[in-house]
Design an enzyme around this catalytic site. Structure first.
Site, PDB file in Angstrom:
ATOM      1  CB  CYS A   1      -0.994  -0.008   1.157  1.00 36.75           C
ATOM      2  SG  CYS A   1      -0.301   0.291   2.798  1.00 36.75           S
ATOM      3  CG  ASP A   2       4.314   1.236   2.313  1.00 35.29           C
ATOM      4  OD1 ASP A   2       3.346   0.483   2.521  1.00 35.29           O
ATOM      5  OD2 ASP A   2       5.327   1.260   3.047  1.00 35.29           O
ATOM      6  CB  ALA A   3       3.378   1.092  -4.108  1.00 31.04           C
TER       7      ALA A   3
ATOM      8  CG  PHE B   1       2.919   8.845  -0.423  1.00 26.01           C
ATOM      9  CD1 PHE B   1       2.154   9.886   0.069  1.00 26.01           C
ATOM     10  CD2 PHE B   1       4.290   9.047  -0.580  1.00 26.01           C
ATOM     11  CE1 PHE B   1       2.737  11.106   0.391  1.00 26.01           C
ATOM     12  CE2 PHE B   1       4.883  10.258  -0.262  1.00 26.01           C
ATOM     13  CZ  PHE B   1       4.101  11.298   0.225  1.00 26.01           C
TER      14      PHE B   1
END
Length: 373
Positions: free
Chosen positions: A159-161, A163
């Site tokens: 999920c960081d991707a 951003f």
């Protein structure tokens, strides 16, 4: 299949700003932002207060997240010194992205380059980011949409991707006038959301390894991971034209906002495991910073009503500023990781400073709006 059209409330309710006293005045917010930005510049090449031995080049994602917040402050600061700093960093990097061609983290610094291009309109600021992104679009990865213990990182399988990379694509679509960049980004984003988004909780799992797993009998939703997504949605929406794609992101943003404010601690921070605030009682300023930024941005841009969401912004900002040390460092930033963990009052990371600067810049704008009411 994604859900598109659902009514959104665009009611600002800005009169509430006149009665809430928890936010400091503009001069105090400006002083906090100036002090934090100056501290970071002074310690730019230090490992001061950091907790790991990771190799983080200055064009890598931790620094890129700091630059994104710094640029938002530079855009409203009363001096050009912060843009001068960002230009010096970009020039030292030769305007190059980090090394892994497809990896979302290594595209993140492109957000800085494209913001500087929008300000200065110099073609060399655009060239490398455009070249990398165009190659990915014309040669899409064939890897599956799963992380598999970091075997597959060419697509946005964590999920960081969301951003790191999607805002680059949204900005490029606007700069070039080529909607193919936006269409590619949208298709990949929806694929990631279909994989990691819990439609009941309106939160994202960090990656596939947390789906269906519980800790303390609760689902594991990492604070900073969801902070990355929520802040990233604000960055994407700034560059989206009206239409079904924007409506998708709007719905996702408002659904997440509604879930997020229910999980804030009484002290004002968001616990590292969002559904286990009674267990994770240590403050954490990076996730809190990204949530505070997104909520303040949502109020400023008409997606969130201030009566409901302003108290969360106030509490978040008050909590973050309470963890600035006597030396000017932002403490309680959770180190690099992928799950709830630990944080310490005397430890920091550059991306935490980025979250702080982004949140404070949006709060400064919010206070400006209140003056105009």
């Amino acid at each position: 299949m994604f859900t598109l059209f659902r009514p959104l409330l665009f009611t600002l309710g800005m009169c509430a700003l006149c009665t809430h006293a928890a936010l400091p005045d503009k001069a105090t917010v400006q002083a906090s932002l100036t002090s934090m930005a100056d501290w970071q510049i002074a310690h730019f090449r230090d490992d001061y207060g950091r907790q790991h031995d990771w190799d983080n080049p200055i064009n890598g994602w931790p620094y890129a997240a700091m630059y994104i917040g710094m640029e938002r402050w530079a855009n409203i600061a009363p001096t050009e010194r912060y843009y001068e700093f960002l230009l010096s960093v970009a020039n030292e990097n030769k305007w190059e992205l980090a090394k892994a061609e497809y990896h979302a983290d290594d595209q993140a610094i492109g957000q800085l380059y494209l913001s500087l291009y929008n300000k200065y309109q110099s073609e060399h600021m655009l060239a490398n980011t455009l070249k990398r992104t165009t190659h990915i679009m014309n040669n899409p990865s064939q890897q599956p949409m799963r992380l598999n213990n970091y075997k597959y990182t060419e697509r946005w399988t964590w999920c960081d991707a969301l951003f790191m990379a999607p805002p680059v694509w949204a900005k490029l679509a606007n700069i070039t006038g080529n909607k193919q960049y936006r269409d590619f980004m949208f298709a990949e984003y929806v694929a990631t959301a279909n994989h990691l988004y819990d439609t009941e909780e309106h939160l994202f799992y960090r990656d596939e390894h947390y789906i269906g797993v519980k800790e303390h009998e609760r689902k594991i939703f990492w604070s900073r991971g969801n902070g990355w997504v929520f802040a990233g949605l604000a960055l994407i929406l700034e560059d989206m034209p009206d239409g079904p794609q924007k409506a998708y992101f709007e719905t996702l943003f408002t659904d997440m906002a509604s879930a997020i404010i229910k999980l804030q601690s009484e002290a004002g921070f968001w616990p590292m495991s969002l559904k286990a605030g009674d267990v994770y009682t240590t403050p954490e300023t990076s996730g809190t910073g990204f949530f505070t930024f997104g909520l303040a941005w949502g109020i400023n841009n008409g997606y969130l009503d201030s009566t409901t969401y302003l108290p969360a912004v106030e509490k978040g900002w008050t909590n973050m500023t309470s963890h600035i040390t006597d030396t000017g460092m932002l403490g309680y930033v959770q180190p690099i990781g992928a799950a709830p963990g630990e944080a310490w009052p005397d430890k920091t990371e550059v991306y935490g400073v980025g979250a702080f600067l982004a949140a404070g810049s949006e709060i400064y704008k919010l206070l400006n709006i209140s003056e105009d009411q």
